[in-house]
Design a protein around this motif. Sequence first.
Motif, PDB file in Angstrom:
ATOM      1  N   LEU A   1       0.694  -1.333   0.151  1.00 41.04           N
ATOM      2  CA  LEU A   1      -0.051  -0.011  -0.094  1.00 41.04           C
ATOM      3  C   LEU A   1       0.863   1.064  -0.005  1.00 41.04           C
ATOM      4  O   LEU A   1       0.438   2.191  -0.690  1.00 41.04           O
ATOM      5  N   ARG A   2       1.920   1.250   0.966  1.00 41.35           N
ATOM      6  CA  ARG A   2       2.808   2.103   0.758  1.00 41.35           C
ATOM      7  C   ARG A   2       3.504   2.584  -0.654  1.00 41.35           C
ATOM      8  O   ARG A   2       3.474   3.696  -1.148  1.00 41.35           O
ATOM      9  N   LYS A   3       3.895   1.541  -1.305  1.00 36.79           N
ATOM     10  CA  LYS A   3       4.542   1.388  -2.668  1.00 36.79           C
ATOM     11  C   LYS A   3       3.537   1.984  -3.659  1.00 36.79           C
ATOM     12  O   LYS A   3       3.772   2.851  -4.517  1.00 36.79           O
ATOM     13  N   LYS A   4       2.316   1.687  -3.602  1.00 42.74           N
ATOM     14  CA  LYS A   4       1.202   2.159  -4.563  1.00 42.74           C
ATOM     15  C   LYS A   4       0.977   3.578  -4.256  1.00 42.74           C
ATOM     16  O   LYS A   4       0.951   4.161  -5.104  1.00 42.74           O
ATOM     17  N   ARG A   5       0.933   4.087  -2.990  1.00 39.45           N
ATOM     18  CA  ARG A   5       0.796   5.559  -2.725  1.00 39.45           C
ATOM     19  C   ARG A   5       1.895   6.414  -3.165  1.00 39.45           C
ATOM     20  O   ARG A   5       1.713   7.255  -3.661  1.00 39.45           O
ATOM     21  N   LEU A   6       3.160   5.856  -2.965  1.00 42.92           N
ATOM     22  CA  LEU A   6       4.355   6.571  -3.551  1.00 42.92           C
ATOM     23  C   LEU A   6       4.384   6.483  -5.076  1.00 42.92           C
ATOM     24  O   LEU A   6       4.736   7.475  -5.624  1.00 42.92           O
ATOM     25  N   PHE A   7       3.975   5.470  -5.724  1.00 45.54           N
ATOM     26  CA  PHE A   7       3.844   5.404  -7.140  1.00 45.54           C
ATOM     27  C   PHE A   7       2.789   6.513  -7.564  1.00 45.54           C
ATOM     28  O   PHE A   7       3.020   7.221  -8.469  1.00 45.54           O
ATOM     29  N   ASP A   8       1.850   6.458  -6.919  1.00 50.10           N
ATOM     30  CA  ASP A   8       0.649   7.412  -7.218  1.00 50.10           C
ATOM     31  C   ASP A   8       1.071   8.762  -7.221  1.00 50.10           C
ATOM     32  O   ASP A   8       1.014   9.748  -7.898  1.00 50.10           O
ATOM     33  N   PHE A   9       1.789   9.412  -5.803  1.00 50.25           N
ATOM     34  CA  PHE A   9       2.343  10.632  -5.703  1.00 50.25           C
ATOM     35  C   PHE A   9       3.334  10.817  -6.786  1.00 50.25           C
ATOM     36  O   PHE A   9       3.239  12.105  -7.464  1.00 50.25           O
ATOM     37  N   ALA A  10       4.392  10.171  -7.058  1.00 47.08           N
ATOM     38  CA  ALA A  10       5.448  10.470  -7.978  1.00 47.08           C
ATOM     39  C   ALA A  10       4.870  10.735  -9.363  1.00 47.08           C
ATOM     40  O   ALA A  10       5.091  11.281 -10.054  1.00 47.08           O
ATOM     41  N   ALA A  11       3.913   9.836  -9.918  1.00 46.24           N
ATOM     42  CA  ALA A  11       3.368   9.766 -11.030  1.00 46.24           C
ATOM     43  C   ALA A  11       2.364  11.008 -11.329  1.00 46.24           C
ATOM     44  O   ALA A  11       2.547  11.643 -12.431  1.00 46.24           O
ATOM     45  N   SER A  12       1.645  11.443 -10.232  1.00 42.95           N
ATOM     46  CA  SER A  12       1.064  12.828 -10.211  1.00 42.95           C
ATOM     47  C   SER A  12       1.982  13.913 -10.556  1.00 42.95           C
ATOM     48  O   SER A  12       1.711  14.772 -11.122  1.00 42.95           O
ATOM     49  N   MET A  13       3.077  13.892  -9.847  1.00 40.90           N
ATOM     50  CA  MET A  13       3.858  15.116  -9.842  1.00 40.90           C
ATOM     51  C   MET A  13       4.569  15.164 -11.016  1.00 40.90           C
ATOM     52  O   MET A  13       4.840  16.201 -11.936  1.00 40.90           O
ATOM     53  N   LEU A  14       5.058  14.215 -11.687  1.00 40.17           N
ATOM     54  CA  LEU A  14       5.431  13.978 -13.082  1.00 40.17           C
ATOM     55  C   LEU A  14       4.454  14.664 -13.805  1.00 40.17           C
ATOM     56  O   LEU A  14       4.732  15.298 -14.832  1.00 40.17           O
ATOM     57  N   PHE A  15       3.334  14.024 -13.919  1.00 41.11           N
ATOM     58  CA  PHE A  15       2.198  14.641 -14.862  1.00 41.11           C
ATOM     59  C   PHE A  15       1.805  16.164 -14.583  1.00 41.11           C
ATOM     60  O   PHE A  15       1.666  16.855 -15.483  1.00 41.11           O
ATOM     61  N   LEU A  16       2.208  16.632 -13.499  1.00 33.18           N
ATOM     62  CA  LEU A  16       1.780  18.000 -13.262  1.00 33.18           C
ATOM     63  C   LEU A  16       3.048  18.746 -13.923  1.00 33.18           C
ATOM     64  O   LEU A  16       2.576  19.923 -14.683  1.00 33.18           O
ATOM     65  N   VAL A  17       4.284  18.357 -13.885  1.00 36.92           N
ATOM     66  CA  VAL A  17       5.423  18.914 -14.266  1.00 36.92           C
ATOM     67  C   VAL A  17       5.286  18.962 -15.901  1.00 36.92           C
ATOM     68  O   VAL A  17       5.392  19.933 -16.540  1.00 36.92           O
ATOM     69  N   PHE A  18       4.711  17.756 -16.484  1.00 40.38           N
ATOM     70  CA  PHE A  18       4.910  17.696 -17.799  1.00 40.38           C
ATOM     71  C   PHE A  18       3.396  17.834 -18.460  1.00 40.38           C
ATOM     72  O   PHE A  18       3.053  17.249 -19.635  1.00 40.38           O
ATOM     73  N   SER A  19       2.498  18.249 -17.604  1.00 41.93           N
ATOM     74  CA  SER A  19       1.152  18.540 -18.033  1.00 41.93           C
ATOM     75  C   SER A  19       0.734  19.219 -19.325  1.00 41.93           C
ATOM     76  O   SER A  19      -0.055  18.880 -20.266  1.00 41.93           O
ATOM     77  N   PRO A  20       1.558  20.311 -19.634  1.00 40.52           N
ATOM     78  CA  PRO A  20       1.636  21.189 -20.946  1.00 40.52           C
ATOM     79  C   PRO A  20       1.616  20.051 -22.231  1.00 40.52           C
ATOM     80  O   PRO A  20       0.939  20.315 -23.182  1.00 40.52           O
ATOM     81  N   LEU A  21       2.661  19.466 -22.225  1.00 41.64           N
ATOM     82  CA  LEU A  21       2.975  18.267 -23.164  1.00 41.64           C
ATOM     83  C   LEU A  21       1.962  17.173 -23.064  1.00 41.64           C
ATOM     84  O   LEU A  21       1.617  16.641 -24.163  1.00 41.64           O
ATOM     85  N   ILE A  22       1.619  16.657 -21.951  1.00 37.37           N
ATOM     86  CA  ILE A  22       0.892  15.211 -21.977  1.00 37.37           C
ATOM     87  C   ILE A  22      -0.663  15.441 -22.275  1.00 37.37           C
ATOM     88  O   ILE A  22      -1.276  14.815 -22.880  1.00 37.37           O
ATOM     89  N   LEU A  23      -1.041  16.883 -21.874  1.00 38.39           N
ATOM     90  CA  LEU A  23      -2.468  16.923 -22.001  1.00 38.39           C
ATOM     91  C   LEU A  23      -2.842  17.423 -23.494  1.00 38.39           C
ATOM     92  O   LEU A  23      -3.950  17.479 -24.037  1.00 38.39           O
ATOM     93  N   LEU A  24      -1.975  17.553 -24.362  1.00 36.15           N
ATOM     94  CA  LEU A  24      -1.934  17.637 -25.733  1.00 36.15           C
ATOM     95  C   LEU A  24      -2.555  16.360 -26.235  1.00 36.15           C
ATOM     96  O   LEU A  24      -3.312  16.416 -27.346  1.00 36.15           O
TER      97      LEU A  24
END
Length: 141
Positions: A28-51
């Motif tokens: 459960l900790r690994k899953k939450r860490l993965f979710d948090f890290a992926a969300s941060m990456l999505f936020l940083v790269f959101s201008p590119l990803i959201l295209l």
Amino acid sequence: SIIGSNSIETAGELYAIDLNNIIKPHNLRKKRLFDFAASMLFLVFSPLILLFIPSKKRAFQNIISVLLGIKSWVGFYYRTDVNTKGLPLLKRGILSWCLVNCKENDPPEKIEKTNLIYAKDYKMVTDLDILIKGIRFIGKT
């Protein structure tokens, strides 16, 4: 556990199969860490990803929901005709193994089996694979 014997002349032995189920605290900790890290990456790269995402507003809402811990990137696939008894309680997932690998008309038994396999043998790399394959769906739910 399984009790069995290698031959008919010997007594049975106990074989313990170590299942790496998803509700173990370290998973459960690994899953939450993965979710948090992926969300941060999505936020940083959101201008590119959201295209490449059709529903940009919903995708951004999902990124924030996962970042805040309300949802998870990967969860179980629920359909009204699929039996979900026996599955552990998890946060609602944006994606699932079946969402990226199953067809709409797949039988409920196949979906039930994939949900159980995901719950019984959790690996963070499976979440990563599902997220990569299903990135186009992050704005759907």
